[in-house]
Motif scaffolding. Structure first.
Motif, PDB file in Angstrom:
ATOM      1  N   ILE A 104      45.121  49.837  53.569  1.00 16.43           N
ATOM      2  CA  ILE A 104      45.542  49.676  52.173  1.00 16.43           C
ATOM      3  C   ILE A 104      46.369  48.395  52.090  1.00 16.43           C
ATOM      4  O   ILE A 104      47.225  48.159  52.941  1.00 16.43           O
ATOM      5  CB  ILE A 104      46.419  50.868  51.718  1.00 16.43           C
ATOM      6  N   GLY A 105      46.113  47.578  51.089  1.00 15.91           N
ATOM      7  CA  GLY A 105      46.936  46.392  50.845  1.00 15.91           C
ATOM      8  C   GLY A 105      47.843  46.650  49.660  1.00 15.91           C
ATOM      9  O   GLY A 105      47.378  47.091  48.603  1.00 15.91           O
ATOM     10  N   SER A 106      49.133  46.408  49.848  1.00 18.32           N
ATOM     11  CA  SER A 106      50.106  46.683  48.786  1.00 18.32           C
ATOM     12  C   SER A 106      51.059  45.513  48.598  1.00 18.32           C
ATOM     13  O   SER A 106      51.412  44.835  49.553  1.00 18.32           O
ATOM     14  CB  SER A 106      50.955  47.920  49.127  1.00 18.32           C
ATOM     15  N   VAL A 107      51.474  45.314  47.352  1.00 10.74           N
ATOM     16  CA  VAL A 107      52.570  44.386  47.051  1.00 10.74           C
ATOM     17  C   VAL A 107      53.742  45.236  46.574  1.00 10.74           C
ATOM     18  O   VAL A 107      53.613  45.989  45.605  1.00 10.74           O
ATOM     19  CB  VAL A 107      52.166  43.368  45.959  1.00 10.74           C
ATOM     20  N   LEU A 140      48.852  39.959  43.698  1.00 14.07           N
ATOM     21  CA  LEU A 140      47.763  40.866  44.042  1.00 14.07           C
ATOM     22  C   LEU A 140      46.454  40.080  44.191  1.00 14.07           C
ATOM     23  O   LEU A 140      45.657  40.344  45.098  1.00 14.07           O
ATOM     24  CB  LEU A 140      47.641  41.922  42.932  1.00 14.07           C
ATOM     25  N   GLY A 141      46.260  39.109  43.316  1.00 17.46           N
ATOM     26  CA  GLY A 141      45.064  38.264  43.394  1.00 17.46           C
ATOM     27  C   GLY A 141      45.012  37.489  44.709  1.00 17.46           C
ATOM     28  O   GLY A 141      43.965  37.403  45.352  1.00 17.46           O
ATOM     29  N   ARG A 142      46.165  36.964  45.119  1.00 16.06           N
ATOM     30  CA  ARG A 142      46.203  36.227  46.391  1.00 16.06           C
ATOM     31  C   ARG A 142      45.959  37.187  47.556  1.00 16.06           C
ATOM     32  O   ARG A 142      45.351  36.830  48.561  1.00 16.06           O
ATOM     33  CB  ARG A 142      47.550  35.497  46.549  1.00 16.06           C
ATOM     34  N   VAL A 177      42.356  39.739  38.191  1.00 19.67           N
ATOM     35  CA  VAL A 177      42.541  40.410  39.486  1.00 19.67           C
ATOM     36  C   VAL A 177      41.420  41.423  39.710  1.00 19.67           C
ATOM     37  O   VAL A 177      40.860  41.511  40.812  1.00 19.67           O
ATOM     38  CB  VAL A 177      43.908  41.141  39.542  1.00 19.67           C
ATOM     39  N   LEU A 178      41.098  42.191  38.680  1.00 19.18           N
ATOM     40  CA  LEU A 178      40.025  43.179  38.819  1.00 19.18           C
ATOM     41  C   LEU A 178      38.693  42.491  39.094  1.00 19.18           C
ATOM     42  O   LEU A 178      37.882  43.001  39.870  1.00 19.18           O
ATOM     43  CB  LEU A 178      39.967  44.072  37.572  1.00 19.18           C
TER      44      LEU A 178
END
Ligand code: ZN
Ligand code: FE
Ligand code: FE
Ligand code: ZN
Length: 264
Positions: A104-107, A140-142, A177-178
């Protein structure tokens, strides 16, 4: 019942309960599968109070590996990895060398501010909410651009305490982003932890999940459990949300590969 793909352990220093008790909770709820996704170790001193050290990682693997392998739930091994500028180099060299079922990637942080940290909640009173959301989605986009992660964690985390721009702004900020998430083949998790927070709403919101469904972005389910009794937390609500957004299937993972299943 659904697989729970977002579960922490005591190794992160802010969760409680024996690892076996998490599995036992899942067994009692008849969850077919669970994945431990504890906070990734970072060797650079990033947020040390909320994660295992690199030296503890083998212990994390061993803790999960010693769980029973017969019967349900099946147990997968994963991580919740923070995306932040300085952390990419480590993840790039370290993550591919680990055997994992999903990442999972989270900011969680904008610079040094933990946007979801109750201790720093008062910062929200001094900022432009729309500007914070813009910055969050840019990050999130990066994160998506790195292609290091399988699942986007708690897509709209900044709403945790109830701070949220008007819908048209959310739509505008999230759309790029989506688009990236869809193009990257990443999955968005339906994370029921939001129901335990002041916002009292699943991550992501119905609006954002609808936008994800329009882009055919796959979904999975997670409770973000930090205690055994939070495993599978209100998955009936998560399932209802998924269906009302238009989803009829979701994904499971094995060794970082997606497998679709129908929602019943
Ligand atoms: Zn945590
Ligand atoms: Fe998180
Ligand atoms: Fe988490
Ligand atoms: Zn989390």
């Amino acid at each position: 019942m659904l697989p729970d793909y977002h579960i922490h352990t005591v190794l992160c220093r802010h969760a409680e309960g024996e690892i076996g008790a998490y599995r036992e909770s899942a067994r009692q709820l008849h969850l077919p599968e669970i994945c431990f996704t504890d906070h990734v170790p970072n060797p650079d001193g990033y947020d040390p109070g909320n994660r295992m050290t690199l030296n503890e990682f083998p212990r994390y693997r061993a803790l999960v590996a010693q769980l029973p392998t017969d019967g349900e739930p099946a147990v997968l091994f994963g991580l919740e990895a923070d995306y932040y500028e300085g952390g990419v180099a480590f993840l790039q060299q370290w993550l591919p060398r680990q055997t994992l079922d999903l990442v999972i990637g989270s900011v969680h942080y904008l610079e040094n501010w933990g946007v979801d940290d109750p201790v720093e909640r008062q910062v929200w009173d001094q900022v432009d909410v729309t500007a914070v959301w813009r910055e969050y989605f840019l990050r999130l986009g990066r994160m998506v651009d790195t292609h290091l992660f399988d699942v986007v964690g708690h897509l709209d985390l900044p709403k945790k305490f109830g701070h949220r721009p008007p819908d048209p702004d959310v739509r505008k900020l999230a759309a790029p982003v989506l688009d990236k998430i869809a193009a990257a083949g990443m999955v968005v998790e339906i994370n029921s932890a939001g129901l335990r927070k002041p916002v009292r709403e699943i991550y992501p919101s119905p609006l954002l999940l609808q936008m994800a469904c329009d882009r055919e972005i796959p979904i999975c389910f997670g409770s973000d459990a930090h205690r055994p009794d939070e495993v599978g937390f209100r998955f009936d609500d998560s399932l209802r949300l998924a269906k009302s957004a238009g989803y009829s299937r979701a994904v499971r993972f094995s060794k970082r590969r997606k497998l679709y299943y129908d929602l019943s």
